[in-house]
Design a protein around this motif. Structure first.
Motif, short mmCIF file in Angstrom:
data_model
loop_
_atom_site.label_atom_id
_atom_site.label_comp_id
_atom_site.label_asym_id
_atom_site.label_seq_id
_atom_site.Cartn_x
_atom_site.Cartn_y
_atom_site.Cartn_z
N ASN A 155 -11.52 19.86 54.66
CA ASN A 155 -12.43 20.51 53.75
C ASN A 155 -11.67 21.54 52.93
N GLY A 156 -12.31 22.02 51.89
CA GLY A 156 -11.63 22.87 50.92
C GLY A 156 -11.01 24.12 51.52
N SER A 157 -11.62 24.73 52.54
CA SER A 157 -11.12 25.99 53.07
C SER A 157 -9.82 25.81 53.85
N LEU A 158 -9.49 24.58 54.24
CA LEU A 158 -8.30 24.35 55.05
C LEU A 158 -7.16 23.71 54.27
N GLU A 159 -7.39 23.37 52.99
CA GLU A 159 -6.37 22.63 52.24
C GLU A 159 -5.06 23.40 52.15
N SER A 160 -5.11 24.61 51.63
CA SER A 160 -3.87 25.36 51.44
C SER A 160 -3.20 25.66 52.77
N MET A 161 -3.99 26.01 53.78
CA MET A 161 -3.41 26.30 55.09
C MET A 161 -2.71 25.07 55.65
N SER A 162 -3.30 23.87 55.48
CA SER A 162 -2.69 22.65 55.96
C SER A 162 -1.37 22.38 55.26
N ILE A 163 -1.32 22.62 53.97
CA ILE A 163 -0.06 22.47 53.24
C ILE A 163 0.97 23.46 53.77
N LEU A 164 0.53 24.69 54.04
CA LEU A 164 1.44 25.70 54.60
C LEU A 164 1.96 25.26 55.96
N ASN A 165 1.07 24.68 56.75
CA ASN A 165 1.50 24.22 58.07
C ASN A 165 2.52 23.10 57.96
N GLN A 166 2.24 22.13 57.07
CA GLN A 166 3.20 21.04 56.86
C GLN A 166 4.56 21.59 56.44
N ARG A 167 4.51 22.51 55.46
CA ARG A 167 5.75 23.06 54.93
C ARG A 167 6.55 23.80 56.01
N GLN A 168 5.83 24.55 56.86
CA GLN A 168 6.50 25.31 57.92
C GLN A 168 7.14 24.38 58.95
N ILE A 169 6.38 23.35 59.36
CA ILE A 169 6.89 22.40 60.35
C ILE A 169 8.12 21.68 59.82
N LEU A 170 8.06 21.23 58.58
CA LEU A 170 9.17 20.47 58.00
C LEU A 170 10.40 21.36 57.77
N SER A 171 10.15 22.58 57.28
CA SER A 171 11.27 23.52 57.06
C SER A 171 11.97 23.84 58.37
N ASP A 172 11.17 24.09 59.42
CA ASP A 172 11.75 24.39 60.74
C ASP A 172 12.56 23.20 61.25
N TYR A 173 12.06 21.99 61.00
CA TYR A 173 12.75 20.78 61.47
C TYR A 173 14.13 20.66 60.80
N VAL A 174 14.15 20.84 59.47
CA VAL A 174 15.41 20.73 58.72
C VAL A 174 16.39 21.82 59.17
N LYS A 175 15.85 23.02 59.37
CA LYS A 175 16.70 24.14 59.80
C LYS A 175 17.28 23.88 61.18
N GLU A 176 16.44 23.35 62.09
CA GLU A 176 16.88 23.06 63.45
C GLU A 176 18.00 22.02 63.46
N LYS A 177 17.93 21.06 62.54
CA LYS A 177 18.96 20.02 62.45
C LYS A 177 20.25 20.53 61.81
N GLY A 178 20.16 21.69 61.17
CA GLY A 178 21.34 22.23 60.51
C GLY A 178 21.61 21.60 59.15
N TRP A 179 20.57 21.00 58.56
CA TRP A 179 20.72 20.33 57.26
C TRP A 179 20.41 21.31 56.13
N ASN A 180 20.80 20.91 54.93
CA ASN A 180 20.54 21.71 53.74
C ASN A 180 19.17 21.34 53.16
N LEU A 181 18.27 22.32 53.04
CA LEU A 181 16.97 22.08 52.42
C LEU A 181 17.15 22.10 50.90
N ALA A 182 17.28 20.89 50.32
CA ALA A 182 17.62 20.75 48.90
C ALA A 182 16.39 20.68 47.99
#
Length: 543
Positions: free
Chosen positions: A21-48
């Motif tokens: 629903n509309g109230s969770l859209e931005s938060m869900s995007i933030l959650n996706q972004r945080q999870i993916l950023s943490d994953y790339v960082k954990e692997k030691g890769w460059n977030l390009a």
């Protein structure tokens, strides 16, 4: 794919209105972004690169940041794509499979869907094709559920659309009810009054534009306080805008919905629905127009395409009734001036407008038409007077036989289409099994899967059309008794007037003049109302 120690990774986040629903859209995007950023960082890769499509459906790939990501892949800026799960990449199993099994590998780009444990650099992706099918099933199911809810609400007389008709507004107490919006409602009343009084739609539109009255589209965006996407149309009325407004049953208090249908859940394209198939519920809200004015306007709309007047500025006797046997166009009324007077004639309108390259004249005088029609009416009137019951039974038999045959053909097409859709689903399942077993080459697999997808989509679009055709035949009533009663009364009449022509005749088809046995002849086929199988082909000699 050879594993590397480091990658230039791009993280892709997507969310559509169907996902939350509309109230969770931005938060869900933030959650996706945080999870993916943490994953790339954990692997030691460059977030390009970070790519976000917030509010875009996964059933097609016309998304701005997805396309930007592809451009960066082509430019060599990223060589690894990471999403939270496979459905974030997309929900169209054919296209998603193309990216994961063809596009990314051929460009040496690693793709990872974290939650689905999919990694194109490893050999553990056998579940991916099935996951793609499940991901596509979700928007298909959501789309179907939404359509069912809207249809049910519409059948109950609830307003289920986002944009109310011009002159009406959603009630602040119930968004599914409409109330009168007085300022634009007065414009609506004025339009109906003018049209019922004889003004044309073009004349009314010109007056509204001259007065600077905002069109319905311009008014809608002004009321919302948002810029019109097409500002040049803000104050522009046209004849079609006026006509569409005049046709809307909402103005006599009836809710009319289901005017357009979605072509497929994979596209936003819509198709117009025949007016006979609209969902109309009477008396759902206050009327803006009185019934008498409405009826006059609707009668004028029925005749507007074929209004042709005679020399006394009256509607011609056969206006809107005559059709060309060859091109199907209407026969236009004309007055031919001759020595000693004038003669009323009809000729093919397409020939009159475009010349011999399109059609021929199909010329016929009004006097000859009157003679042929009167003769056939008297013949039918005599049959009705002699044995009305026998004539009714014969017509009912003819009508039912014709419709039974046509209905049976449509039902067979419906069954064949359903069976083919079922067989395609089974074939797709078998194809995936053969692919996993290594029995089908990759190129052949993609070709067959794409062909199945196209055929299945086309068949699914065909089913509703067949269903409507069957329902129409089952529900349409032909009041043969009324037609016989009307034509029986004609036996005592000598003349022929417009009222009789319109009441009894649906159309008259006129052929071109031809030669037979040395004589000039012309076929005139009369198709009557209420008894559609009752045709009278009159082969008339030209004197």
């Amino acid at each position: 794919m050879e594993l590397q120690n480091t990658y230039n990774a791009g993280i892709y986040c997507r969310l559509s209105r169907d996902d939350n629903n509309g109230s969770l859209e931005s938060m869900s995007i933030l959650n996706q972004r945080q999870i993916l950023s943490d994953y790339v960082k954990e692997k030691g890769w460059n977030l390009a690169g970070t790519y976000i499509d917030d509010g875009y459906t996964g059933t097609n790939y016309e998304r701005p940041d997805f396309k930007r990501m592809l451009n960066d892949i082509e430019a060599g800026r990223i060589n690894c794509v990471v999403t939270k799960d496979l459905s974030r990449l997309g929900r169209n199993y054919v296209q998603t499979g193309y990216y994961t099994e063809d596009y990314f590998p051929t460009r040496n780009v690693r793709y990872i869907a974290i939650n689905d444990s999919i990694d194109t650099a490893r050999d553990n992706n056998d579940i991916a094709p099935f996951q793609n099918i499940l991901n596509e099933y979700y928007p298909r199911a959501v789309s179907k559920a939404v359509r069912q809810v809207k249809q049910k609400g519409a059948q109950q007389g609830k307003f289920m659309n986002s944009k109310p008709p011009y002159g009406l507004v959603k009630s602040p107490l119930d968004k599914h009810k409409l109330i009168v919006d007085e300022d634009p409602a007065e414009i609506v009343r004025s339009i109906f009054r003018q049209y019922a009084a004889g003004d044309s739609a073009r004349f009314i539109a010109t007056k509204l534009n001259s007065a600077g009255v905002l069109s319905p589209r311009g008014f809608y965006y002004e009321r919302l306080g948002r810029p019109n996407p097409k500002p040049g149309e803000s104050t522009t009325w046209c004849s079609n805008t006026v006509v569409q407004l005049l046709k809307n049953p909402a103005y006599i208090g009836n809710m009319a919905q289901g005017k357009r249908s979605v072509v497929s859940f994979k596209t936003k394209k819509r198709r117009f629905v025949r007016q006979d198939d609209w969902i109309i519920v009477e008396g759902t809200h206050e009327a803006i127009i009185d019934r008498e004015t409405w009826d006059i306007a609707q009668q004028r709309l029925l005749e507007r395409k074929h209004i042709m007047t005679n020399s006394n500025d009256e509607i011609s006797l056969f206006a809107g009734i005559l059709r060309c046997a060859d091109c199907g166009g209407s026969l236009a009324f004309n007055v031919k001036r001759m020595t000693g007077g004038e003669k009323n004639i009809y000729k093919c309108s397409r020939y009159a407008n475009h010349g011999k390259g399109i059609c021929s004249a199909h010329y016929i005088t009004e006097d000859r038409l009157i003679e042929v029609v009167k003769e056939d009416l008297r013949r039918n009137a005599a049959l009705a007077a002699a044995d009305e019951k026998a004539l009714i039974n014969k017509l009912l038999l003819d009508v039912n036989a014709g419709y039974a045959k046509e209905s049976q053909a449509h039902r067979q097409k419906f069954r064949d289409t359903e069976r083919r859709i079922t067989s395609i689903s089974a074939a797709v399942k078998k194809l995936f099994e053969e692919k996993l077993a290594g029995n089908v080459p990759e190129s052949l697999f993609k070709t067959l899967l794409s062909d199945y997808e196209r055929e299945q989509t086309a068949l699914e679009l065909k089913l509703p059309e067949l269903h409507r055709a069957i329902a129409s035949m089952e529900t349409e009533q032909r009041d043969v008794s009324e037609w016989v009663d009307k034509i029986r009364r004609y036996i005592d009449r000598d003349g022929l007037d417009r009222e009789t022509v319109v009441a009894l005749i649906e159309c008259i088809t006129v052929s071109e003049v031809y030669e037979q046995d040395g004589a000039a002849k012309q076929d005139i086929t009369i198709r009557y109302r209420f008894a559609h199988s009752t045709k009278r082909k009159k082969e008339s000699s030209i004197a």
